[in-house]
Design a protein around this motif. Structure first.
Motif, PDB file in Angstrom:
ATOM      1  N   ILE A  44      75.558   8.976  48.376  1.00 57.48           N
ATOM      2  CA  ILE A  44      75.913   8.109  47.251  1.00 57.48           C
ATOM      3  C   ILE A  44      76.903   7.039  47.708  1.00 57.48           C
ATOM      4  N   SER A  45      77.863   7.417  48.533  1.00 57.99           N
ATOM      5  CA  SER A  45      78.831   6.434  49.046  1.00 57.99           C
ATOM      6  C   SER A  45      78.126   5.371  49.864  1.00 57.99           C
ATOM      7  N   LEU A  46      77.164   5.773  50.673  1.00 55.16           N
ATOM      8  CA  LEU A  46      76.406   4.805  51.468  1.00 55.16           C
ATOM      9  C   LEU A  46      75.624   3.868  50.558  1.00 55.16           C
ATOM     10  N   MET A  47      75.006   4.421  49.538  1.00 56.96           N
ATOM     11  CA  MET A  47      74.274   3.586  48.587  1.00 56.96           C
ATOM     12  C   MET A  47      75.205   2.568  47.929  1.00 56.96           C
ATOM     13  N   MET A  48      76.398   3.014  47.595  1.00 53.43           N
ATOM     14  CA  MET A  48      77.350   2.131  46.912  1.00 53.43           C
ATOM     15  C   MET A  48      77.801   0.971  47.797  1.00 53.43           C
ATOM     16  N   THR A  49      77.700   1.141  49.128  1.00 52.79           N
ATOM     17  CA  THR A  49      78.116   0.048  50.010  1.00 52.79           C
ATOM     18  C   THR A  49      77.046  -1.035  50.134  1.00 52.79           C
ATOM     19  N   HIS A  50      75.797  -0.721  49.739  1.00 51.35           N
ATOM     20  CA  HIS A  50      74.703  -1.670  49.933  1.00 51.35           C
ATOM     21  C   HIS A  50      73.986  -2.064  48.650  1.00 51.35           C
ATOM     22  N   LEU A  51      74.286  -1.393  47.561  1.00 51.47           N
ATOM     23  CA  LEU A  51      73.621  -1.665  46.292  1.00 51.47           C
ATOM     24  C   LEU A  51      74.651  -1.855  45.190  1.00 51.47           C
ATOM     25  N   GLN A  52      74.222  -2.506  44.134  1.00 48.61           N
ATOM     26  CA  GLN A  52      75.075  -2.646  42.957  1.00 48.61           C
ATOM     27  C   GLN A  52      75.197  -1.293  42.260  1.00 48.61           C
ATOM     28  N   ARG A  53      76.296  -1.089  41.581  1.00 46.33           N
ATOM     29  CA  ARG A  53      76.548   0.186  40.908  1.00 46.33           C
ATOM     30  C   ARG A  53      75.407   0.559  39.960  1.00 46.33           C
ATOM     31  N   GLU A  54      74.950  -0.407  39.173  1.00 45.25           N
ATOM     32  CA  GLU A  54      73.873  -0.118  38.218  1.00 45.25           C
ATOM     33  C   GLU A  54      72.578   0.264  38.924  1.00 45.25           C
ATOM     34  N   GLU A  55      72.322  -0.307  40.097  1.00 43.72           N
ATOM     35  CA  GLU A  55      71.135   0.081  40.861  1.00 43.72           C
ATOM     36  C   GLU A  55      71.240   1.539  41.308  1.00 43.72           C
ATOM     37  N   VAL A  56      72.418   1.914  41.769  1.00 43.55           N
ATOM     38  CA  VAL A  56      72.647   3.291  42.200  1.00 43.55           C
ATOM     39  C   VAL A  56      72.464   4.242  41.014  1.00 43.55           C
ATOM     40  N   VAL A  57      73.014   3.882  39.878  1.00 46.88           N
ATOM     41  CA  VAL A  57      72.889   4.717  38.680  1.00 46.88           C
ATOM     42  C   VAL A  57      71.416   4.879  38.309  1.00 46.88           C
ATOM     43  N   THR A  58      70.667   3.787  38.320  1.00 48.54           N
ATOM     44  CA  THR A  58      69.247   3.839  37.972  1.00 48.54           C
ATOM     45  C   THR A  58      68.479   4.734  38.935  1.00 48.54           C
ATOM     46  N   ILE A  59      68.730   4.587  40.219  1.00 45.86           N
ATOM     47  CA  ILE A  59      68.047   5.409  41.228  1.00 45.86           C
ATOM     48  C   ILE A  59      68.385   6.877  41.035  1.00 45.86           C
ATOM     49  N   LEU A  60      69.660   7.177  40.852  1.00 45.08           N
ATOM     50  CA  LEU A  60      70.068   8.575  40.684  1.00 45.08           C
ATOM     51  C   LEU A  60      69.516   9.178  39.395  1.00 45.08           C
ATOM     52  N   GLU A  61      69.455   8.383  38.330  1.00 46.12           N
ATOM     53  CA  GLU A  61      68.860   8.877  37.089  1.00 46.12           C
ATOM     54  C   GLU A  61      67.372   9.173  37.274  1.00 46.12           C
ATOM     55  N   GLN A  62      66.671   8.295  38.004  1.00 47.85           N
ATOM     56  CA  GLN A  62      65.247   8.532  38.275  1.00 47.85           C
ATOM     57  C   GLN A  62      65.064   9.806  39.097  1.00 47.85           C
ATOM     58  N   GLU A  63      65.914   9.998  40.092  1.00 44.79           N
ATOM     59  CA  GLU A  63      65.835  11.209  40.918  1.00 44.79           C
ATOM     60  C   GLU A  63      66.129  12.455  40.094  1.00 44.79           C
ATOM     61  N   ALA A  64      67.116  12.366  39.201  1.00 47.03           N
ATOM     62  CA  ALA A  64      67.450  13.500  38.336  1.00 47.03           C
ATOM     63  C   ALA A  64      66.281  13.844  37.417  1.00 47.03           C
ATOM     64  N   ASP A  65      65.632  12.812  36.856  1.00 47.68           N
ATOM     65  CA  ASP A  65      64.463  13.054  35.999  1.00 47.68           C
ATOM     66  C   ASP A  65      63.343  13.724  36.794  1.00 47.68           C
ATOM     67  N   MET A  66      63.120  13.261  38.017  1.00 44.87           N
ATOM     68  CA  MET A  66      62.089  13.854  38.857  1.00 44.87           C
ATOM     69  C   MET A  66      62.397  15.336  39.126  1.00 44.87           C
ATOM     70  N   LEU A  67      63.658  15.637  39.395  1.00 43.04           N
ATOM     71  CA  LEU A  67      64.045  17.027  39.644  1.00 43.04           C
ATOM     72  C   LEU A  67      63.835  17.901  38.414  1.00 43.04           C
TER      73      LEU A  67
END
Length: 61
Positions: A34-57
């Motif tokens: 997550i820290s690595l993602m935060m260095t290369h993506l906008q916060r909202e992009e990270v949130v969207t990706i993590l929410e999608q991953e959580a839904d998939m799980l």
């Protein structure tokens, strides 16, 4: 002097400690990702990706 533990007790203790270690290591790895993602993506992009991953799980059987 403490009494000797049985092999079964030692095996159970080893299993518990291994599981606890793997849990801690997995959480630490996730935090690093997550820290690595935060260095290369906008916060909202990270949130969207993590929410999608959580839904998939949640949908996994």
């Amino acid at each position: 002097m403490q009494p000797k533990r049985s092999s079964a007790d030692i095996d159970k203790m080893a299993e518990r400690e291994t599981a606890a270690y793997l849990r801690r290591a997995s959480i630490t790895y996730l935090e690093c990702c997550i820290s690595l993602m935060m260095t290369h993506l906008q916060r909202e992009e990270v949130v969207t990706i993590l929410e999608q991953e959580a839904d998939m799980l949640r949908r996994l059987d």
